[in-house]
Design an enzyme around this catalytic site. Sequence first.
Site, mmCIF file in Angstrom:
data_model
loop_
_atom_site.group_PDB
_atom_site.id
_atom_site.type_symbol
_atom_site.label_atom_id
_atom_site.label_comp_id
_atom_site.label_asym_id
_atom_site.label_seq_id
_atom_site.Cartn_x
_atom_site.Cartn_y
_atom_site.Cartn_z
ATOM 1 N N HIS A 24 0.718 -0.693 -0.107
ATOM 2 C CA HIS A 24 -0.132 0.152 -0.210
ATOM 3 C C HIS A 24 1.108 1.072 0.071
ATOM 4 O O HIS A 24 0.713 2.449 -1.099
ATOM 5 C CB HIS A 24 -0.884 0.192 1.043
ATOM 6 C CG HIS A 24 -1.680 -1.009 0.968
ATOM 7 N ND1 HIS A 24 -3.150 -0.297 0.994
ATOM 8 C CD2 HIS A 24 -1.825 -2.303 1.171
ATOM 9 C CE1 HIS A 24 -3.977 -2.192 0.653
ATOM 10 N NE2 HIS A 24 -3.560 -2.817 1.413
ATOM 11 N N ASP A 124 -6.301 6.301 2.980
ATOM 12 C CA ASP A 124 -6.451 4.537 2.294
ATOM 13 C C ASP A 124 -7.786 4.025 3.028
ATOM 14 O O ASP A 124 -8.274 4.206 4.002
ATOM 15 C CB ASP A 124 -5.322 3.919 3.063
ATOM 16 C CG ASP A 124 -5.236 2.443 1.923
ATOM 17 O OD1 ASP A 124 -5.841 1.144 1.371
ATOM 18 O OD2 ASP A 124 -3.637 1.987 1.949
ATOM 19 N N THR A 146 -5.827 1.130 -3.164
ATOM 20 C CA THR A 146 -4.428 0.899 -3.726
ATOM 21 C C THR A 146 -4.690 -0.262 -4.753
ATOM 22 O O THR A 146 -4.515 -1.106 -5.376
ATOM 23 C CB THR A 146 -3.704 0.725 -2.653
ATOM 24 O OG1 THR A 146 -3.914 0.532 -2.117
ATOM 25 C CG2 THR A 146 -3.868 2.021 -1.971
ATOM 26 N N ALA A 333 14.333 -9.800 -3.866
ATOM 27 C CA ALA A 333 15.133 -9.606 -5.389
ATOM 28 C C ALA A 333 13.975 -8.333 -5.781
ATOM 29 O O ALA A 333 13.229 -8.464 -5.975
ATOM 30 C CB ALA A 333 14.588 -10.484 -6.500
ATOM 31 N N GLN A 335 12.389 -6.794 -8.010
ATOM 32 C CA GLN A 335 11.876 -7.360 -9.134
ATOM 33 C C GLN A 335 11.247 -6.926 -10.233
ATOM 34 O O GLN A 335 11.069 -7.312 -11.636
ATOM 35 C CB GLN A 335 9.816 -7.609 -8.194
ATOM 36 C CG GLN A 335 9.000 -8.161 -9.453
ATOM 37 C CD GLN A 335 7.104 -7.906 -8.705
ATOM 38 O OE1 GLN A 335 7.557 -8.871 -7.497
ATOM 39 N NE2 GLN A 335 6.639 -7.477 -8.558
ATOM 40 N N HIS A 350 2.040 -14.429 -7.577
ATOM 41 C CA HIS A 350 0.311 -14.609 -6.635
ATOM 42 C C HIS A 350 -0.678 -13.525 -7.037
ATOM 43 O O HIS A 350 -1.579 -13.496 -6.168
ATOM 44 C CB HIS A 350 1.205 -14.343 -5.133
ATOM 45 C CG HIS A 350 0.826 -12.575 -4.816
ATOM 46 N ND1 HIS A 350 1.522 -12.051 -5.349
ATOM 47 C CD2 HIS A 350 1.055 -12.079 -3.534
ATOM 48 C CE1 HIS A 350 2.170 -10.686 -4.578
ATOM 49 N NE2 HIS A 350 0.948 -11.109 -3.276
ATOM 50 N N TRP A 353 -1.743 -6.888 -6.791
ATOM 51 C CA TRP A 353 -1.983 -5.855 -7.636
ATOM 52 C C TRP A 353 -0.819 -5.571 -7.848
ATOM 53 O O TRP A 353 -0.573 -4.654 -9.586
ATOM 54 C CB TRP A 353 -3.408 -4.765 -7.307
ATOM 55 C CG TRP A 353 -3.641 -3.900 -7.815
ATOM 56 C CD1 TRP A 353 -4.294 -2.417 -8.120
ATOM 57 C CD2 TRP A 353 -4.603 -4.161 -9.289
ATOM 58 N NE1 TRP A 353 -4.303 -2.133 -9.257
ATOM 59 C CE2 TRP A 353 -4.739 -3.074 -10.035
ATOM 60 C CE3 TRP A 353 -4.814 -5.908 -10.066
ATOM 61 C CZ2 TRP A 353 -5.858 -3.053 -11.061
ATOM 62 C CZ3 TRP A 353 -4.869 -5.147 -10.702
ATOM 63 C CH2 TRP A 353 -5.226 -4.895 -11.708
ATOM 64 N N SER A 355 2.353 -6.318 -8.809
ATOM 65 C CA SER A 355 2.717 -6.889 -9.681
ATOM 66 C C SER A 355 1.781 -7.781 -10.506
ATOM 67 O O SER A 355 3.009 -7.067 -11.147
ATOM 68 C CB SER A 355 3.176 -8.877 -8.927
ATOM 69 O OG SER A 355 3.638 -8.318 -7.496
ATOM 70 N N GLU A 358 2.614 -4.130 -12.190
ATOM 71 C CA GLU A 358 4.484 -4.012 -13.058
ATOM 72 C C GLU A 358 3.969 -4.612 -14.334
ATOM 73 O O GLU A 358 5.035 -3.975 -14.807
ATOM 74 C CB GLU A 358 5.397 -4.261 -11.505
ATOM 75 C CG GLU A 358 5.082 -3.265 -11.133
ATOM 76 C CD GLU A 358 6.121 -3.534 -9.178
ATOM 77 O OE1 GLU A 358 6.032 -3.434 -8.603
ATOM 78 O OE2 GLU A 358 6.472 -4.976 -9.143
ATOM 79 N N ASP A 374 -7.439 -9.422 -2.470
ATOM 80 C CA ASP A 374 -8.095 -9.766 -4.246
ATOM 81 C C ASP A 374 -6.755 -10.503 -4.975
ATOM 82 O O ASP A 374 -7.658 -10.296 -6.221
ATOM 83 C CB ASP A 374 -7.662 -8.003 -3.869
ATOM 84 C CG ASP A 374 -5.656 -7.519 -3.750
ATOM 85 O OD1 ASP A 374 -5.258 -8.439 -3.304
ATOM 86 O OD2 ASP A 374 -5.191 -6.953 -5.017
HETATM 87 C C1 UDX Z 1 -0.775 -6.820 -0.822
HETATM 88 C C2 UDX Z 1 -1.241 -7.813 -0.900
HETATM 89 O O1 UDX Z 1 -0.595 -9.848 -0.324
HETATM 90 C C3 UDX Z 1 -1.361 -8.068 -2.912
HETATM 91 O O2 UDX Z 1 -3.101 -8.642 -2.887
HETATM 92 C C4 UDX Z 1 -2.453 -6.100 -2.443
HETATM 93 O O3 UDX Z 1 -2.683 -7.059 -4.034
HETATM 94 C C5 UDX Z 1 -1.260 -5.503 -2.319
HETATM 95 O O4 UDX Z 1 -1.913 -5.748 -1.172
HETATM 96 P P1 UDX Z 1 1.745 -8.017 -2.087
HETATM 97 O O5 UDX Z 1 1.339 -9.275 -1.276
HETATM 98 O O6 UDX Z 1 3.324 -7.533 -1.388
HETATM 99 O O7 UDX Z 1 0.506 -6.501 -1.471
HETATM 100 O O8 UDX Z 1 2.141 -7.917 -3.578
HETATM 101 P P2 UDX Z 1 2.546 -6.791 -4.396
HETATM 102 O O9 UDX Z 1 0.765 -5.653 -4.839
HETATM 103 O O10 UDX Z 1 2.331 -7.686 -5.657
HETATM 104 O O11 UDX Z 1 3.271 -5.599 -4.020
HETATM 105 C C6 UDX Z 1 5.122 -6.027 -3.876
HETATM 106 C C7 UDX Z 1 5.879 -5.558 -3.961
HETATM 107 O O12 UDX Z 1 6.716 -5.369 -4.340
HETATM 108 C C8 UDX Z 1 5.791 -4.990 -5.707
HETATM 109 O O13 UDX Z 1 6.231 -4.073 -5.228
HETATM 110 C C9 UDX Z 1 7.213 -5.302 -5.650
HETATM 111 O O14 UDX Z 1 8.006 -5.331 -7.255
HETATM 112 C C10 UDX Z 1 7.616 -5.640 -4.650
HETATM 113 N N1 UDX Z 1 8.905 -6.440 -4.666
HETATM 114 C C11 UDX Z 1 7.950 -7.826 -4.130
HETATM 115 C C12 UDX Z 1 10.076 -6.511 -5.146
HETATM 116 O O15 UDX Z 1 10.609 -5.667 -5.100
HETATM 117 N N2 UDX Z 1 11.006 -7.471 -4.368
HETATM 118 C C13 UDX Z 1 10.661 -8.774 -3.960
HETATM 119 O O16 UDX Z 1 11.112 -9.593 -4.061
HETATM 120 C C14 UDX Z 1 8.905 -8.247 -4.273
#
Ligand code: UDX
Length: 457
Positions: A24, A124, A146, A333, A335, A350, A353, A355, A358, A374
């Site tokens: 978020h 938020d 978000t 890592a 990403q 997974h 949102w 990911s 991106e 979500d």
């Molecule tokens: C959480 C919830 O799990 C997700 O369902 C919701 O949509 C947003 O909030 P998260 O699980 O962390 O988020 O996943 P995501 O939304 O994909 O965000 C992860 C972020 O961390 C991305 O920006 C990704 O680039 C970054 N990341 C993650 C890295 O840079 N490296 C990693 O190894 C893991």
Amino acid sequence: MDASMEINQKSIRVLMFPWLGHGHISPFFELAKKLVKRNFTIFLCSTPANFISIKQKLINEDLTEKIHLVDLRLPSLPDLPPHYHTTNGLPPHLMSTLKKAFAKARPNFTQIINSIEPDLLIYDLLQPWAPKVAAEKNIPSVVFVTSSATMFSYMFHTFRYPNSVFPFSCIYYHDYELARMVKNQELEPIEQQQKDNTSVKLCFKRSSNIVLIKGFKEIDGQYCDYISSLTKKRVVPVGPLVQEPTSEDGNSQILTWLNQKSKGSTIFVSFGSEYFLSQEDREEIAHGLEKSRVNFIWVVRFPKGEKLKLEQALPRGFFKKVGERGMVVEDWAPQAKILGNPSIGGFVSHCGWNSVMESMKIGVPIIAMPMHLDQPLNARLVEEVGIGLEVVRDKDGKLDGEQISEIINKVVLDKEGESIREKAKKMSETIRVKGDEEIDDVVQELVNLCKTRSNVV
Ligand code: UDX
């Protein structure tokens, strides 16, 4: 000169209040950067755990004058356990940590708002009490969602745990009915649906007529229109809000390894910043990767304090079998940087949102393995839009390694998946051309909100 211009020139001071997890804070940070470019000054609330990394980003991007970090002095979200088929929401010990954090949040936030006296609050959806604090000081508020508009629509209809701390305790994809309901016009009036929906109701009662949402018209614009029609509020997608990789994001070992792989031959496997895979999931994924014909980088995370070595966490002989084809990285890592490397031809995700956005922005097709919240809806959207395929768990929530390898091969290599790869590329081009324009639609309205306030004060 009209009042809005005066305010504009003075630079509007916006306090931003995200939910405390990385997923978020990150889109709030990206939105902050966009507003700064349009002459807003930002105060961004953070937690100690995120403070240092965001501060570093601000320094790297020369933004310390325009985006001021405000430490909420709260714990960040606790580590979450693996989730697949749970229907009871978060486990009690995590609930209790969250409750403690929330008990401190309000007094700390009130202090912050009193000392900063912003012109506008952007908060938020998961901080539904914040606009009330702002309203007491006559400060207008705008909610920023978000998650995807798909998810947001869904919240109106399946809000089942009005007293839980976490507003949407468990959503998973058997419940996915929205698209069908929208199509068949089976939805009841929103007032009816919202009866128990404390969080969403509070947000809408107290905030302005604008709802900002992280998204992009071409992807889930129909859901934005749909929510607008139900709420009579203007729901504006403000773009993918995706972080751009910086030169500091490098991990030379990974990048050197990636650079040796041929174009589109490699997948990135990662499940966000909050969740952990169960042992069974890890084994099936390992089997799927081993059987597939692609190279891979796999980020494996363990909860803090879990003293597992990678060799123990993965099936015996895994590293030997995959040899040069695979790299496993512990914990984290870069990403965005990895996805942008030309050798990457797919992303096992997974479907958080961030990911999804991106991957869409870069044009990498998705092999979706959603877990919770979500993510199942986002995975469905990925399939609907045509930029990826979902690996479906069986009725007991189990993954199947054979199916994983088939889907990976299809999305990344096989002729059958060509249209998916093409679609991902096209989507990326569209986002690059149009995505960042969307926020301009709403900037003047934000200025006008502050103008209203300044007339009253
Ligand atoms: C959480 C919830 O799990 C997700 O369902 C919701 O949509 C947003 O909030 P998260 O699980 O962390 O988020 O996943 P995501 O939304 O994909 O965000 C992860 C972020 O961390 C991305 O920006 C990704 O680039 C970054 N990341 C993650 C890295 O840079 N490296 C990693 O190894 C893991």
